[in-house]
Design a protein around this motif. Structure first.
Motif, PDB file in Angstrom:
ATOM      1  N   GLN A 106      -2.335  14.968  -4.450  1.00 57.09           N
ATOM      2  CA  GLN A 106      -1.825  14.642  -3.304  1.00 57.09           C
ATOM      3  C   GLN A 106      -0.547  15.283  -3.036  1.00 57.09           C
ATOM      4  O   GLN A 106      -0.008  15.100  -1.881  1.00 57.09           O
ATOM      5  N   TYR A 152       1.285   5.545   0.389  1.00 58.70           N
ATOM      6  CA  TYR A 152       0.968   6.560   0.964  1.00 58.70           C
ATOM      7  C   TYR A 152       1.601   7.877   0.281  1.00 58.70           C
ATOM      8  O   TYR A 152       2.880   7.474   0.255  1.00 58.70           O
ATOM      9  N   ASN A 203       7.258  16.902   1.062  1.00 55.19           N
ATOM     10  CA  ASN A 203       6.489  15.770   0.773  1.00 55.19           C
ATOM     11  C   ASN A 203       6.991  14.481   1.509  1.00 55.19           C
ATOM     12  O   ASN A 203       8.164  14.392   1.252  1.00 55.19           O
ATOM     13  N   GLU A 225       0.872  -1.030  -0.036  1.00 51.22           N
ATOM     14  CA  GLU A 225       0.066  -0.137   0.087  1.00 51.22           C
ATOM     15  C   GLU A 225       0.789   1.287  -0.027  1.00 51.22           C
ATOM     16  O   GLU A 225       1.715   1.264   0.660  1.00 51.22           O
ATOM     17  N   ASN A 229       4.051   8.141   7.790  1.00 50.37           N
ATOM     18  CA  ASN A 229       3.886   8.355   6.329  1.00 50.37           C
ATOM     19  C   ASN A 229       3.787   9.904   5.995  1.00 50.37           C
ATOM     20  O   ASN A 229       3.579  10.402   5.076  1.00 50.37           O
ATOM     21  N   THR A 230       3.994  11.079   7.006  1.00 47.69           N
ATOM     22  CA  THR A 230       4.131  12.109   6.776  1.00 47.69           C
ATOM     23  C   THR A 230       5.288  13.008   6.816  1.00 47.69           C
ATOM     24  O   THR A 230       6.248  12.471   7.271  1.00 47.69           O
ATOM     25  N   ASN A 233      -7.185   3.338  -5.076  1.00 46.28           N
ATOM     26  CA  ASN A 233      -8.204   2.682  -4.358  1.00 46.28           C
ATOM     27  C   ASN A 233      -8.287   1.183  -4.633  1.00 46.28           C
ATOM     28  O   ASN A 233      -9.141   0.258  -4.204  1.00 46.28           O
ATOM     29  N   ASN A 273       2.057  11.777   1.532  1.00 50.80           N
ATOM     30  CA  ASN A 273       1.521  12.925   2.750  1.00 50.80           C
ATOM     31  C   ASN A 273       0.589  12.125   3.372  1.00 50.80           C
ATOM     32  O   ASN A 273      -0.564  12.998   3.612  1.00 50.80           O
ATOM     33  N   GLY A 274       0.538  10.929   4.006  1.00 51.42           N
ATOM     34  CA  GLY A 274      -0.359  10.344   5.039  1.00 51.42           C
ATOM     35  C   GLY A 274      -1.635   9.640   4.443  1.00 51.42           C
ATOM     36  O   GLY A 274      -2.512   9.115   5.245  1.00 51.42           O
ATOM     37  N   LYS A 275      -1.773  10.221   3.191  1.00 51.25           N
ATOM     38  CA  LYS A 275      -3.069   9.483   2.454  1.00 51.25           C
ATOM     39  C   LYS A 275      -2.676   8.185   1.522  1.00 51.25           C
ATOM     40  O   LYS A 275      -1.685   8.284   0.679  1.00 51.25           O
ATOM     41  N   LYS A 276      -3.544   7.156   1.494  1.00 50.22           N
ATOM     42  CA  LYS A 276      -3.368   6.186   0.538  1.00 50.22           C
ATOM     43  C   LYS A 276      -3.408   6.592  -0.904  1.00 50.22           C
ATOM     44  O   LYS A 276      -4.593   7.561  -1.255  1.00 50.22           O
TER      45      LYS A 276
END
Length: 279
Positions: A37, A5, A43, A3, A125-126, A13, A7-10
Motif C-alpha cells: 500500500q 487507512y 503517502n 480503522e 485519507n489520501t 481485514n 493512501n485511501g485504502k483500509k
C-alpha cells in the motif's frame, strides 16, 4: 477501536480491533505488512477512532459506563519502512498530526452507529487532501504500561448474506428477513432527499403484525433518553446520490431488520445485505 487507512485504502481485514482487555492493566496493538500500500512520493495515513469497550457511554446493567479506564479514544502508530539498501525509517504518530470530526457522530458497542453523510470529507485519507481546516491534537499517556501484541484470531467479515424476503409496510417502513440469526452488521444502499433520517433497527423476533420486536434483547439496556435506541443505526442522507453505509464500531445479534425513514424512500430486497462476523 479503530480503522486504519493508508493512501485511501483500509489496512487489513480485521473488524472491531483491538480486542477487549482490562484497559488500565493491558493494551493490545496489531501489526500489518503494508508494503503493497506504500507508494512513491507522498503517502497519507488516516485513522478513524471508535469508542468500543474503552469509552462505553450507554447505560446497561453491566455498568461499563462506570469503568475506571474510561476516556476519549486515542491511538499511537509506528510505520516502519525498510528500504532496499537496508536503512530504516520510522514514521510515528505525534504532535504534528491533525484531527477532525467524522460523519460518525455517535458509536456504541451496545446500541449502534449514527452517521451524518452531510459531514463527509471525500479523500480525507489520501495524500492530496487539504487539511488546513483540521485541528491540532493533544498528547496523552497510554492507558497502561503493559502494551503487548494482539495474537488471538481476529474478528472478520466471513460471509455476505442477501436478504431472504422484504415486506414493504408503506413508503417509509420496510422489514427485511435474513432467514437466520447472526452476529454482525448490515450494509444498506439508499438514496433520498438531503436531511432524510433512516433508522435501521435490528432484532431477532417479529410482532404478530410483522413489525420488529426487540423485547427479548433490549431488557438489559437502561437508556437515559430516546436519542440512542438499542441496535438501531441512524443515518442522515446528504442528498448526493446513493449512499452505501455499513457501521464500523459495533455489532448486533439479529435476523430481521426494520428500516424506518423520515421521508419516503424506495428500497428493494437487494438494498440490504448482512455481513456475518466470526472469530
Amino acid at each position: 477501536m479503530y480503522e486504519l487507512y493508508l493512501n485511501g485504502k483500509k489496512v487489513g481485514n480485521h473488524r472491531l480491533d483491538p480486542m477487549y482487555t482490562r484497559f488500565d492493566r493491558r493494551n493490545l496493538y496489531v501489526s500489518y505488512d503494508v508494503t503493497a500500500q506504500l507508494q512513491k512520493g507522498k503517502n497519507a495515513v488516516g485513522v478513524l477512532l471508535g469508542n468500543g469497550w474503552y469509552n462505553h457511554q450507554s447505560i446497561a446493567v453491566w455498568n461499563f459506563d462506570k469503568a475506571p479506564w474510561r476516556a476519549r479514544p486515542t491511538f499511537c502508530l509506528d510505520l516502519r519502512i525498510t528500504y532496499e539498501d537496508g536503512t530504516v525509517d520510522v514514521v510515528t504518530s505525534g504532535g504534528d498530526w491533525k484531527t477532525s470530526s467524522s460523519p460518525i457522530v455517535l458509536n456504541n458497542i451496545y446500541t449502534a452507529e449514527h452517521y451524518d453523510a452531510r459531514k463527509e470529507q471525500p479523500g480525507w485519507n489520501t495524500a492530496d487532501f487539504d487539511d488546513k481546516k483540521w485541528n491540532g491534537i493533544s498528547l496523552r499517556a497510554a492507558p497502561s504500561n503493559n502494551v503487548v501484541s494482539q495474537v488471538m484470531q481476529p474478528i472478520r467479515n466471513v460471509e455476505e448474506i442477501p436478504s431472504k424476503t422484504m415486506q414493504k409496510v408503506n413508503d417509509t417502513v420496510y422489514v427485511f428477513d435474513l432467514g437466520r440469526n447472526i452476529s454482525g452488521v448490515t450494509k444498506i444502499k439508499v438514496s433520498g432527499e438531503e436531511g432524510t433520517v433512516i433508522r435501521i433497527k435490528h432484532g431477532e423476533r417479529l410482532h404478530a403484525n410483522g413489525r420488529l420486536d426487540l423485547s427479548n434483547i433490549d431488557v438489559y439496556y437502561r437508556p437515559k433518553d430516546n436519542t440512542d435506541p438499542f441496535q438501531t443505526d441512524i443515518v442522515t442522507l446528504s442528498g448526493k446520490g446513493e449512499l452505501e453505509f455499513m457501521p464500523k464500531f459495533n455489532y448486533k445479534g439479529f435476523q430481521y431488520v426494520e428500516v424506518i425513514s423520515s421521508k419516503p424512500v424506495q428500497l428493494t430486497k437487494e438494498s440490504i445485505t448482512r455481513l456475518l462476523y466470526a472469530q
